[in-house]
Design a protein around this motif. Structure first.
Motif, short mmCIF file in Angstrom:
data_model
loop_
_atom_site.label_atom_id
_atom_site.label_comp_id
_atom_site.label_asym_id
_atom_site.label_seq_id
_atom_site.Cartn_x
_atom_site.Cartn_y
_atom_site.Cartn_z
N SER A 89 9.72 -0.48 1.54
CA SER A 89 10.28 0.88 1.50
C SER A 89 9.44 1.75 0.57
CB SER A 89 11.72 0.85 0.99
OG SER A 89 11.76 0.52 -0.38
N ASN A 142 4.85 -0.47 5.58
CA ASN A 142 5.40 -0.75 6.90
C ASN A 142 6.90 -1.01 6.78
OD1 ASN A 142 5.34 -3.19 5.61
ND2 ASN A 142 4.17 -4.27 7.17
N GLU A 143 7.49 -1.59 7.81
CA GLU A 143 8.93 -1.79 7.80
C GLU A 143 9.39 -2.80 6.75
OE1 GLU A 143 7.13 -4.73 10.62
OE2 GLU A 143 6.92 -2.60 10.20
#
Length: 215
Positions: A131, A127-128
């Motif tokens: 990476s 997810n955000e």
């Protein structure tokens, strides 16, 4: 059926999560523990789960220690971190200790279900907070940018890399280095380009991988 264990010292939260997970098709909560030691003790009587939903801040044996133990002892068990901590160093340390995904406790049920599905089906949840380079580093054990021009970094860039591993803001780093925030932005952007890294997390891992700073 995917078997899930919940390791979190908040009993009320565990009960709520268990109800949610058991409502998902194909999932069943088979273990609940208040810390890592309780989880390990229960394994004397229970089969290892497929997924461990793991908190970080717990008494007796915290999430860092528990994740590391699972990585060494339960090769087929995958860890999904569920925490309130959004600190870069906490994320890095958990991923280095074998976690396959990192989710904040205020995430929506839809995202929570997606995280479980991804870890079950692909082995990872990205997810955000995480990476692609971080996941590649963890899964392959490789350093970032193997051919990166490490020797071409300036003394100030190396100093900046060390400070990036702290919880200091960019403004605080600028003050410690006695330079302007614009200069710090320049250091960061130059390192992104030189090392082929796109996030602060990536820079921090590069620094630790090359022994610029110890955890």
């Amino acid at each position: 059926m995917t078997l899930v264990a919940l390791v979190d010292d908040h009993e009320l939260l565990r009960s709520g999560l268990a109800a949610i997970i058991n409502s998902f098709d194909g999932y069943k909560v088979v273990m609940q523990a208040g810390n890592g030691k309780e989880f390990i003790d229960q394994l004397n009587h229970e089969a290892p789960p497929d997924i461990v939903l793991l908190d970080i801040t717990m008494p007796v044996m915290d999430g860092f220690e528990t994740a590391e133990w699972i990585k060494k002892s339960l090769s087929s068990t995958r860890v999904l971190v569920l925490s309130m901590l959004e600190n870069d160093i906490a994320i890095i340390r958990m991923m280095k200790n074998g976690a396959r995904g990192y989710l904040l406790k205020d995430s929506k049920p839809k995202i929570f279900k997606q995280a479980l599905d991804n870890i079950r089906d692909t082995g990872y949840f990205i997810n955000e907070l995480i990476s692609d380079k971080l996941m590649n580093y963890i899964s392959n054990g490789n350093s970032f940018a193997v051919n990166a021009p490490f020797g071409s970094l300036s003394d100030n860039e190396v100093h900046f890399l060390r400070l990036i591993c702290s919880d200091k803001t960019y403004k605080e780093i600028a003050e410690e280095m006695c330079v302007s925030p614009r200069t710090i932005d320049s250091y960061r952007d130059n390192l992104f380009k030189k090392l082929d890294i796109k996030t602060r997390v990536g820079l921090a891992i590069f620094a630790m991988k090359h022994n610029l700073v110890e955890m």
